[in-house]
Write a protein that holds these residues in place. Structure first.
Motif, PDB file in Angstrom:
ATOM      1  N   GLY A   6      38.598  -1.118  47.448  1.00  0.00           N
ATOM      2  CA  GLY A   6      38.007  -1.298  48.776  1.00  0.00           C
ATOM      3  C   GLY A   6      38.252  -0.018  49.552  1.00  0.00           C
ATOM      4  N   TYR A   7      37.221   0.479  50.233  1.00  0.00           N
ATOM      5  CA  TYR A   7      37.471   1.722  50.984  1.00  0.00           C
ATOM      6  C   TYR A   7      37.053   1.581  52.451  1.00  0.00           C
ATOM      7  CZ  TYR A   7      32.508   3.033  50.452  1.00  0.00           C
ATOM      8  OH  TYR A   7      31.131   3.066  50.501  1.00  0.00           O
ATOM      9  N   PHE A   8      37.876   2.203  53.295  1.00  0.00           N
ATOM     10  CA  PHE A   8      37.606   2.262  54.730  1.00  0.00           C
ATOM     11  C   PHE A   8      37.068   3.646  55.071  1.00  0.00           C
ATOM     12  CE2 PHE A   8      41.033  -0.903  54.635  1.00  0.00           C
ATOM     13  CZ  PHE A   8      40.661  -1.811  55.624  1.00  0.00           C
ATOM     14  N   VAL A   9      35.984   3.696  55.838  1.00  0.00           N
ATOM     15  CA  VAL A   9      35.591   4.943  56.493  1.00  0.00           C
ATOM     16  C   VAL A   9      36.022   4.769  57.950  1.00  0.00           C
ATOM     17  CG1 VAL A   9      33.674   6.436  57.179  1.00  0.00           C
ATOM     18  CG2 VAL A   9      33.658   5.337  54.923  1.00  0.00           C
ATOM     19  N   GLY A  10      36.926   5.627  58.405  1.00  0.00           N
ATOM     20  CA  GLY A  10      37.540   5.408  59.719  1.00  0.00           C
ATOM     21  C   GLY A  10      36.684   5.801  60.898  1.00  0.00           C
ATOM     22  N   SER A  11      35.415   6.098  60.672  1.00  0.00           N
ATOM     23  CA  SER A  11      34.520   6.561  61.732  1.00  0.00           C
ATOM     24  C   SER A  11      33.383   5.573  61.940  1.00  0.00           C
ATOM     25  CB  SER A  11      33.924   7.911  61.335  1.00  0.00           C
ATOM     26  OG  SER A  11      32.923   8.296  62.251  1.00  0.00           O
ATOM     27  N   LEU A  12      32.974   5.397  63.198  1.00  0.00           N
ATOM     28  CA  LEU A  12      31.803   4.561  63.491  1.00  0.00           C
ATOM     29  C   LEU A  12      30.572   5.433  63.757  1.00  0.00           C
ATOM     30  CD1 LEU A  12      33.367   1.870  65.898  1.00  0.00           C
ATOM     31  CD2 LEU A  12      33.280   1.904  63.402  1.00  0.00           C
ATOM     32  N   SER A  13      30.717   6.731  63.599  1.00  0.00           N
ATOM     33  CA  SER A  13      29.608   7.640  63.897  1.00  0.00           C
ATOM     34  C   SER A  13      28.474   7.498  62.881  1.00  0.00           C
ATOM     35  CB  SER A  13      30.134   9.079  63.873  1.00  0.00           C
ATOM     36  OG  SER A  13      29.057   9.981  63.865  1.00  0.00           O
ATOM     37  N   SER A  14      27.233   7.495  63.390  1.00  0.00           N
ATOM     38  CA  SER A  14      26.077   7.393  62.481  1.00  0.00           C
ATOM     39  C   SER A  14      25.893   8.685  61.675  1.00  0.00           C
ATOM     40  CB  SER A  14      24.804   7.086  63.276  1.00  0.00           C
ATOM     41  OG  SER A  14      24.604   8.111  64.226  1.00  0.00           O
ATOM     42  N   THR A  15      26.556   9.751  62.106  1.00  0.00           N
ATOM     43  CA  THR A  15      26.446  11.023  61.368  1.00  0.00           C
ATOM     44  C   THR A  15      27.819  11.434  60.811  1.00  0.00           C
ATOM     45  OG1 THR A  15      26.783  12.249  63.417  1.00  0.00           O
ATOM     46  CG2 THR A  15      24.501  11.855  62.764  1.00  0.00           C
ATOM     47  N   SER A  16      28.626  10.443  60.473  1.00  0.00           N
ATOM     48  CA  SER A  16      30.019  10.703  60.084  1.00  0.00           C
ATOM     49  C   SER A  16      30.157  11.641  58.875  1.00  0.00           C
ATOM     50  CB  SER A  16      30.696   9.367  59.755  1.00  0.00           C
ATOM     51  OG  SER A  16      31.941   9.594  59.130  1.00  0.00           O
ATOM     52  N   ILE A  17      30.949  12.691  59.059  1.00  0.00           N
ATOM     53  CA  ILE A  17      31.236  13.586  57.933  1.00  0.00           C
ATOM     54  C   ILE A  17      32.182  12.897  56.941  1.00  0.00           C
ATOM     55  CG2 ILE A  17      30.789  15.706  59.234  1.00  0.00           C
ATOM     56  CD1 ILE A  17      33.817  16.080  59.564  1.00  0.00           C
ATOM     57  N   ASN A  18      32.954  11.944  57.426  1.00  0.00           N
ATOM     58  CA  ASN A  18      33.843  11.215  56.510  1.00  0.00           C
ATOM     59  C   ASN A  18      33.068  10.257  55.617  1.00  0.00           C
ATOM     60  OD1 ASN A  18      36.869  11.890  56.896  1.00  0.00           O
ATOM     61  ND2 ASN A  18      35.884  12.064  58.907  1.00  0.00           N
ATOM     62  N   ARG A  19      31.931   9.759  56.135  1.00  0.00           N
ATOM     63  CA  ARG A  19      31.074   8.942  55.250  1.00  0.00           C
ATOM     64  C   ARG A  19      30.488   9.833  54.153  1.00  0.00           C
ATOM     65  NH1 ARG A  19      29.709   4.268  54.985  1.00  0.00           N
ATOM     66  NH2 ARG A  19      30.575   3.749  57.024  1.00  0.00           N
ATOM     67  N   VAL A  20      30.093  11.048  54.528  1.00  0.00           N
ATOM     68  CA  VAL A  20      29.604  11.996  53.518  1.00  0.00           C
ATOM     69  C   VAL A  20      30.690  12.244  52.473  1.00  0.00           C
ATOM     70  CG1 VAL A  20      28.797  14.367  53.127  1.00  0.00           C
ATOM     71  CG2 VAL A  20      27.978  13.091  55.128  1.00  0.00           C
ATOM     72  N   LEU A  21      31.926  12.450  52.964  1.00  0.00           N
ATOM     73  CA  LEU A  21      33.040  12.665  52.029  1.00  0.00           C
ATOM     74  C   LEU A  21      33.233  11.449  51.126  1.00  0.00           C
ATOM     75  CD1 LEU A  21      35.502  14.230  50.961  1.00  0.00           C
ATOM     76  CD2 LEU A  21      36.822  13.328  52.910  1.00  0.00           C
ATOM     77  N   SER A  22      33.097  10.242  51.694  1.00  0.00           N
ATOM     78  CA  SER A  22      33.287   9.033  50.867  1.00  0.00           C
ATOM     79  C   SER A  22      32.247   8.986  49.745  1.00  0.00           C
ATOM     80  CB  SER A  22      33.254   7.758  51.720  1.00  0.00           C
ATOM     81  OG  SER A  22      31.952   7.451  52.154  1.00  0.00           O
ATOM     82  N   LYS A  23      31.014   9.403  50.058  1.00  0.00           N
ATOM     83  CA  LYS A  23      29.964   9.424  49.008  1.00  0.00           C
ATOM     84  C   LYS A  23      30.337  10.413  47.908  1.00  0.00           C
ATOM     85  CE  LYS A  23      26.162   8.479  52.195  1.00  0.00           C
ATOM     86  NZ  LYS A  23      25.100   9.146  52.964  1.00  0.00           N
ATOM     87  N   ALA A  24      30.850  11.565  48.312  1.00  0.00           N
ATOM     88  CA  ALA A  24      31.256  12.572  47.317  1.00  0.00           C
ATOM     89  C   ALA A  24      32.370  12.022  46.432  1.00  0.00           C
ATOM     90  CB  ALA A  24      31.712  13.851  48.025  1.00  0.00           C
ATOM     91  N   LEU A  25      33.349  11.373  47.057  1.00  0.00           N
ATOM     92  CA  LEU A  25      34.501  10.853  46.293  1.00  0.00           C
ATOM     93  C   LEU A  25      34.061   9.794  45.296  1.00  0.00           C
ATOM     94  CD1 LEU A  25      36.986  10.583  49.283  1.00  0.00           C
ATOM     95  CD2 LEU A  25      37.171  12.182  47.362  1.00  0.00           C
ATOM     96  N   ILE A  26      33.155   8.910  45.734  1.00  0.00           N
ATOM     97  CA  ILE A  26      32.690   7.848  44.836  1.00  0.00           C
ATOM     98  C   ILE A  26      31.953   8.468  43.643  1.00  0.00           C
ATOM     99  CG2 ILE A  26      31.051   5.922  44.664  1.00  0.00           C
ATOM    100  CD1 ILE A  26      31.900   5.247  47.620  1.00  0.00           C
ATOM    101  N   SER A  27      31.157   9.482  43.927  1.00  0.00           N
ATOM    102  CA  SER A  27      30.389  10.079  42.820  1.00  0.00           C
ATOM    103  C   SER A  27      31.292  10.840  41.846  1.00  0.00           C
ATOM    104  CB  SER A  27      29.273  10.981  43.356  1.00  0.00           C
ATOM    105  OG  SER A  27      29.831  12.166  43.843  1.00  0.00           O
ATOM    106  N   LEU A  28      32.452  11.301  42.301  1.00  0.00           N
ATOM    107  CA  LEU A  28      33.343  12.085  41.431  1.00  0.00           C
ATOM    108  C   LEU A  28      34.442  11.241  40.778  1.00  0.00           C
ATOM    109  CD1 LEU A  28      33.804  15.176  43.778  1.00  0.00           C
ATOM    110  CD2 LEU A  28      32.430  15.064  41.683  1.00  0.00           C
ATOM    111  N   ALA A  29      34.530   9.974  41.164  1.00  0.00           N
ATOM    112  CA  ALA A  29      35.631   9.121  40.683  1.00  0.00           C
ATOM    113  C   ALA A  29      35.438   8.742  39.223  1.00  0.00           C
ATOM    114  CB  ALA A  29      35.695   7.857  41.535  1.00  0.00           C
ATOM    115  N   PRO A  30      36.545   8.448  38.527  1.00  0.00           N
ATOM    116  CA  PRO A  30      36.427   7.936  37.155  1.00  0.00           C
ATOM    117  C   PRO A  30      35.521   6.696  37.135  1.00  0.00           C
ATOM    118  CG  PRO A  30      38.728   8.421  37.665  1.00  0.00           C
ATOM    119  CD  PRO A  30      37.957   8.605  38.937  1.00  0.00           C
TER     120      PRO A  30
END
Ligand code: FNR
Length: 188
Positions: A6-30
């Protein structure tokens, strides 16, 4: 062995850079890590008055964490701390007393900022909160991401091989951390 994260993105911003980071992490995960976002935006502000009768949205939050083998926090830094929305979600999940959702949960934290210290202070703040919540935290590697739109595309692809490799290693280490914790402390 596959694990539900389960993952939390700590931002409510519609343009969140942390959401972008979460997408990158998911794509690179085992491949054997399966990700589900734990939404925080619709939670009311926590009050102990709710303890006897949690609203549906908060019950769902706790159910999603209970259905996870591990939790990943991807968070911005707001005023050298974690954003209020994320702290509010953690407060909901930690209660009612005796039903702390994070007890013995394998966790990791990462965050992106437009500032050069890359959420380091917020991450220390979150580590201290999760220590009190009795989570089993990954302590290394640390990952303080200085966000640049030239490096991170909106869909989570990364243009800089060094950064991509660093984040891939972070997710591999997270996988190993989850495996180690759950070997000793299997989730019931
Ligand atoms: C910020 N920002 C910020 N950055 C930082 O490195 N340290 C900080 O303490 C703060 N404080 C802060 C407070 C508030 C209220 C806002 C709105 C912003 C800037 C922050 O890094 C930037 O807005 C990021 O884009 C936030 O991440 P998300 O929301 O885009 O994921």
């Amino acid at each position: 062995m596959s694990y539900k994260v389960g993952y939390f993105v700590g931002s409510l911003s519609s343009t969140s850079i942390n959401r972008v980071l979460s997408k990158a992490l998911i794509s690179l995960a085992p491949d054997d890590l399966e990700f589900t976002e734990i939404p925080i935006g619709d939670l009311p502000l926590y009050s102990p008055d709710y303890d006897s009768d949690y609203p549906e949205v908060a019950r769902k939050l706790k159910d999603t964490i209970a259905g996870s083998d591990a939790v990943l926090f991807v968070t911005p830094e707001y005023n050298r701390a974690i954003p209020g929305a994320l702290k509010n979600a953690i407060d909901w999940a930690s209660r009612p007393w005796g039903e702390n959702s994070f007890d013995h949960m394998p966790t990791a934290v990462i965050g992106a900022s437009i500032g050069v210290i890359g959420t380091a202070v917020a991450q220390q703040n979150l580590r201290s909160v999760m220590a009190f919540c009795n989570a089993r935290q990954m302590t290394a590697p640390e990952a303080y991401i200085h966000f640049s739109p030239e490096v991170f595309r909106e869909d989570g692809t990364i243009t800089k091989p060094d950064t991509e490799e660093f984040l891939r290693t972070f997710m591999k280490e997270f996988h190993e951390h989850v495996q180690r914790v759950l070997t000793v402390l299997p989730r019931s």
